[in-house]
Design a protein around this motif. Structure first.
Motif, PDB file in Angstrom:
ATOM      1  N   ASP B  46       0.820  -1.215   0.000  1.00 34.30           N
ATOM      2  CA  ASP B  46       0.000   0.000   0.000  1.00 34.30           C
ATOM      3  C   ASP B  46       0.854   1.265   0.000  1.00 34.30           C
ATOM      4  OD1 ASP B  46      -2.379  -1.285  -0.185  1.00 34.30           O
ATOM      5  OD2 ASP B  46      -2.810  -1.293   1.955  1.00 34.30           O
ATOM      6  N   LEU B  47       2.050   1.175   0.578  1.00 29.80           N
ATOM      7  CA  LEU B  47       2.957   2.334   0.582  1.00 29.80           C
ATOM      8  C   LEU B  47       3.741   2.437  -0.734  1.00 29.80           C
ATOM      9  CD1 LEU B  47       4.248   2.008   4.268  1.00 29.80           C
ATOM     10  CD2 LEU B  47       2.748   3.807   3.377  1.00 29.80           C
ATOM     11  N   THR B  48       3.585   1.429  -1.597  1.00 28.27           N
ATOM     12  CA  THR B  48       4.291   1.367  -2.881  1.00 28.27           C
ATOM     13  C   THR B  48       3.358   1.735  -4.042  1.00 28.27           C
ATOM     14  OG1 THR B  48       5.753  -0.390  -2.032  1.00 28.27           O
ATOM     15  CG2 THR B  48       5.542  -0.198  -4.427  1.00 28.27           C
ATOM     16  N   ILE B  49       2.148   1.170  -3.986  1.00 28.81           N
ATOM     17  CA  ILE B  49       1.161   1.354  -5.066  1.00 28.81           C
ATOM     18  C   ILE B  49       0.739   2.825  -5.143  1.00 28.81           C
ATOM     19  CG2 ILE B  49      -1.217   0.782  -5.769  1.00 28.81           C
ATOM     20  CD1 ILE B  49      -0.683  -2.039  -4.422  1.00 28.81           C
ATOM     21  N   GLY B  50       0.732   3.368  -6.352  1.00 34.36           N
ATOM     22  CA  GLY B  50       0.289   4.760  -6.542  1.00 34.36           C
ATOM     23  C   GLY B  50       1.423   5.779  -6.449  1.00 34.36           C
ATOM     24  N   LYS B  51       2.634   5.303  -6.109  1.00 31.30           N
ATOM     25  CA  LYS B  51       3.781   6.223  -6.029  1.00 31.30           C
ATOM     26  C   LYS B  51       4.531   6.200  -7.370  1.00 31.30           C
ATOM     27  CE  LYS B  51       3.158   7.304  -1.715  1.00 31.30           C
ATOM     28  NZ  LYS B  51       3.454   6.414  -0.567  1.00 31.30           N
ATOM     29  N   LYS B  52       4.777   7.392  -7.883  1.00 29.14           N
ATOM     30  CA  LYS B  52       5.463   7.514  -9.179  1.00 29.14           C
ATOM     31  C   LYS B  52       6.762   6.711  -9.253  1.00 29.14           C
ATOM     32  CE  LYS B  52       4.336  11.910 -11.419  1.00 29.14           C
ATOM     33  NZ  LYS B  52       4.764  13.317 -11.506  1.00 29.14           N
ATOM     34  N   ALA B  53       7.558   6.820  -8.175  1.00 32.47           N
ATOM     35  CA  ALA B  53       8.880   6.191  -8.179  1.00 32.47           C
ATOM     36  C   ALA B  53       8.808   4.671  -8.351  1.00 32.47           C
ATOM     37  CB  ALA B  53       9.623   6.528  -6.881  1.00 32.47           C
ATOM     38  N   TYR B  54       7.630   4.089  -8.025  1.00 31.19           N
ATOM     39  CA  TYR B  54       7.504   2.632  -8.082  1.00 31.19           C
ATOM     40  C   TYR B  54       6.467   2.192  -9.118  1.00 31.19           C
ATOM     41  CZ  TYR B  54       9.967   3.457  -3.740  1.00 31.19           C
ATOM     42  OH  TYR B  54      10.866   3.902  -2.822  1.00 31.19           O
ATOM     43  N   ALA B  55       6.183   3.083 -10.070  1.00 32.72           N
ATOM     44  CA  ALA B  55       5.121   2.812 -11.055  1.00 32.72           C
ATOM     45  C   ALA B  55       5.374   1.517 -11.836  1.00 32.72           C
ATOM     46  CB  ALA B  55       4.982   3.991 -12.014  1.00 32.72           C
ATOM     47  N   ALA B  56       6.642   1.254 -12.157  1.00 34.75           N
ATOM     48  CA  ALA B  56       6.970   0.067 -12.960  1.00 34.75           C
ATOM     49  C   ALA B  56       6.702  -1.223 -12.188  1.00 34.75           C
ATOM     50  CB  ALA B  56       8.439   0.118 -13.380  1.00 34.75           C
ATOM     51  N   PHE B  57       6.620  -1.123 -10.887  1.00 33.47           N
ATOM     52  CA  PHE B  57       6.421  -2.298 -10.024  1.00 33.47           C
ATOM     53  C   PHE B  57       4.955  -2.436  -9.588  1.00 33.47           C
ATOM     54  CE2 PHE B  57       6.889  -4.058  -5.557  1.00 33.47           C
ATOM     55  CZ  PHE B  57       7.187  -5.355  -5.940  1.00 33.47           C
ATOM     56  N   GLU B  58       4.134  -1.444  -9.964  1.00 29.13           N
ATOM     57  CA  GLU B  58       2.776  -1.360  -9.398  1.00 29.13           C
ATOM     58  C   GLU B  58       1.904  -2.589  -9.678  1.00 29.13           C
ATOM     59  OE1 GLU B  58       1.067   2.465  -9.229  1.00 29.13           O
ATOM     60  OE2 GLU B  58      -0.979   1.732  -9.482  1.00 29.13           O
ATOM     61  N   ASP B  59       1.925  -3.067 -10.910  1.00 32.68           N
ATOM     62  CA  ASP B  59       1.079  -4.225 -11.232  1.00 32.68           C
ATOM     63  C   ASP B  59       1.477  -5.437 -10.396  1.00 32.68           C
ATOM     64  OD1 ASP B  59      -0.282  -2.723 -13.038  1.00 32.68           O
ATOM     65  OD2 ASP B  59       0.674  -3.573 -14.824  1.00 32.68           O
ATOM     66  N   GLU B  60       2.783  -5.640 -10.284  1.00 34.89           N
ATOM     67  CA  GLU B  60       3.263  -6.776  -9.490  1.00 34.89           C
ATOM     68  C   GLU B  60       2.908  -6.596  -8.003  1.00 34.89           C
ATOM     69  OE1 GLU B  60       7.349  -9.375  -8.765  1.00 34.89           O
ATOM     70  OE2 GLU B  60       7.379  -7.790 -10.273  1.00 34.89           O
ATOM     71  N   ALA B  61       3.015  -5.350  -7.533  1.00 32.50           N
ATOM     72  CA  ALA B  61       2.681  -5.063  -6.129  1.00 32.50           C
ATOM     73  C   ALA B  61       1.208  -5.372  -5.849  1.00 32.50           C
ATOM     74  CB  ALA B  61       2.996  -3.605  -5.792  1.00 32.50           C
ATOM     75  N   ARG B  62       0.357  -5.123  -6.833  1.00 32.31           N
ATOM     76  CA  ARG B  62      -1.068  -5.444  -6.653  1.00 32.31           C
ATOM     77  C   ARG B  62      -1.290  -6.952  -6.539  1.00 32.31           C
ATOM     78  NH1 ARG B  62      -4.180  -0.958  -7.152  1.00 32.31           N
ATOM     79  NH2 ARG B  62      -3.247   0.700  -8.407  1.00 32.31           N
ATOM     80  N   VAL B  63      -0.568  -7.712  -7.330  1.00 33.98           N
ATOM     81  CA  VAL B  63      -0.684  -9.178  -7.272  1.00 33.98           C
ATOM     82  C   VAL B  63      -0.178  -9.677  -5.910  1.00 33.98           C
ATOM     83  CG1 VAL B  63       0.120 -11.346  -8.304  1.00 33.98           C
ATOM     84  CG2 VAL B  63      -0.477  -9.411  -9.784  1.00 33.98           C
ATOM     85  N   ILE B  64       0.953  -9.128  -5.480  1.00 39.24           N
ATOM     86  CA  ILE B  64       1.525  -9.512  -4.180  1.00 39.24           C
ATOM     87  C   ILE B  64       0.546  -9.167  -3.053  1.00 39.24           C
ATOM     88  CG2 ILE B  64       3.363  -8.952  -2.522  1.00 39.24           C
ATOM     89  CD1 ILE B  64       5.243  -8.586  -4.942  1.00 39.24           C
ATOM     90  N   ARG B  65      -0.043  -7.984  -3.142  1.00 41.51           N
ATOM     91  CA  ARG B  65      -0.979  -7.543  -2.109  1.00 41.51           C
ATOM     92  C   ARG B  65      -2.162  -8.503  -1.986  1.00 41.51           C
ATOM     93  NH1 ARG B  65      -5.301  -5.089  -0.440  1.00 41.51           N
ATOM     94  NH2 ARG B  65      -5.176  -3.318   1.006  1.00 41.51           N
TER      95      ARG B  65
END
Lengths: 212, 212
Positions: B46-65
Motif C-alpha cells: 500500500d505504501l508502494t502502489i500509486g507512487k510515481k517512483a515505483y510505477a513500474a512495479f505497481e502491477d506486481e505489487a497489486r498481485v503480491i498484495r
C-alpha cells in the motif's frame, strides 16, 4: 487511553497494520512479537507451578514467571511507544524550513525525534533478548506438555530482536550524534551476537523432550 | 462469533495467552505471527502502489498484495481453529474408558481429534511459508521507506513456520495412521528446507537498501 493499540481487537490491529497508514508498523510488531514470547513463557510457568512432577523446579519457575511478566509489561508498553515516537518524527519533518533559523530549529527537532525513534526499538530488542535466558531452564525442567510452547517462544525471540534492530538501523543514518550512533551499533551487535546459536540450543532441548 | 480470539483486545489476548489456560497457546501464536507478517507485506504494498517512483512495479505489487491478504485471512482463521481442535482433543481424552467398547470408541475419537490438531498447524506452516516468495520482490522493488518492514515480515515467517511445525511434532507420536504421519513429516521437512537461507537472502536485500 482507549486509543491505545493494545485496546484494539486483534482483528482490527491486523487490519490497521495491513493498511497504508505508516503506524502501526514493524516497530510495534517487534514489540508485540516479544510480548507474545513472554506470554508463552508465563503460560508454561503456570502449567508447571503446583504440579507434583515439577515440585523441585517450582521456586525457579516462580522467579522465571515474575521476570517474564515484567518483560511482557515493558514490551507491551513499547507497542504504543513506537507509534508515538514515529508520530513525533513525522511532525518534526513537517516543521517549516523557509528561513535559516527555521531550518536549524527543524533539524534540531528531527535529531531529537530520530533519537527517540531509535531508542524505543533498541529497548524493545534488549527486553526481547532478556527473555532468552528464561527459555533454557523452562525447556529443560518445565512442564513437558507445554515444552513446544517454549520452542515457539524461542523462535519469536529470535524474530523480535533483529526485527526491532532493523528499526534502529533505518534511523541511524539520519543521526548526527556519532557517539550515540556508535553506541547503538555496539549494542545491536551485542544483542544479536550468539542469538541464533542460543536459540538453537533451546530448540534442541525442546525437540529432545518432545521425542523422549 | 463474539467469543472469537480475534475479537479480543490485544492486551486481553496477551493476558489469556499468559494464563495457565492451555489455549490460546503456541499454535494460535504461530498463526498470529504469520498473520502479522502478511499484514506488514500488505502495508508495504500500500505504501508502494500509486507512487510515481515505483510505477513500474505497481502491477506486481497489486498481485503480491492480493496474495498476502488471502494468506492473512487464512492465517487469521487458524488462530481460532487451533483453539477449537485443541478443545476437541481435550474432550476426546475425557471420554469414558471403563469398558473395552468405551476404550475403543475413545481411542477412535482421539485419533480423529489428534489428526485435526495436526492438520491445523500444518496448514498454518504452509500458509506462512507461502508468504516468503512475496518478500523478495517487495524488498527489492517496493517502497524504500518501508523496506525494514519487509525484513520484519521475513523474520516473522522464519519464526511462524517452525513454530507451527512444533505443534505438528508434538501430536505425531499419538497417531496410529503411519501413512499420515510420514506424509506430515515429509511436508514439514519440505516447508523448513532452505527456509533460513531464503530468509537470509531477503534480509541481505533489505540491509543493502537501508544502507544505500
Amino acid at each position: 487511553m482507549s486509543d491505545e493499540l493494545q485496546n484494539r481487537p486483534v482483528r482490527q490491529f491486523l487490519d490497521e497494520l495491513a493498511s497504508g497508514a505508516p503506524t502501526p508498523g514493524g516497530g510495534s510488531v517487534a514489540a508485540l512479537t516479544g510480548a507474545l514470547a513472554a506470554g508463552l513463557l508465563t503460560m508454561v510457568c503456570d502449567l508447571t507451578i503446583g504440579k507434583k512432577a515439577y515440585a523441585a523446579f517450582e521456586d525457579e519457575a516462580r522467579v522465571i514467571r515474575a521476570r517474564a511478566e515484567a518483560l511482557r509489561a515493558e514490551l507491551q508498553s513499547f507497542l504504543q511507544a513506537d507509534v508515538e515516537v514515529f508520530g513525533g518524527l513525522m511532525a518534526a519533518y513537517k516543521l517549516p524550513k523557509a528561513t535559516e533559523a527555521e531550518a536549524s530549529a527543524r533539524n534540531a527537532e528531527i535529531q531529537i525525534a530520530t533519537r527517540s525513534a531509535t531508542e524505543v526499538p533498541l529497548r524493545t530488542a534488549r527486553a526481547a533478548a532478556a527473555l532468552l535466558p528464561l527459555c533454557e531452564p523452562l525447556a529443560r525442567r518445565g512442564s513437558r506438555n507445554a515444552v513446544s510452547d517454549v520452542g515457539v517462544a524461542a523462535q519469536l525471540i529470535r524474530a523480535a530482536v533483529p526485527s526491532a534492530l532493523l528499526n534502529v538501523d533505518i534511523n541511524l543514518p539520519a543521526l548526527e550524534d556519532t557517539a550515540f550512533v556508535e553506541q547503538a551499533r555496539a549494542q545491536a551487535a551485542e544483542l544479536t551476537g550468539g542469538l541464533d546459536q542460543r536459540v538453537g540450543e533451546v530448540l534442541a532441548i525442546v525437540r529432545e523432550r518432545i521425542a523422549g
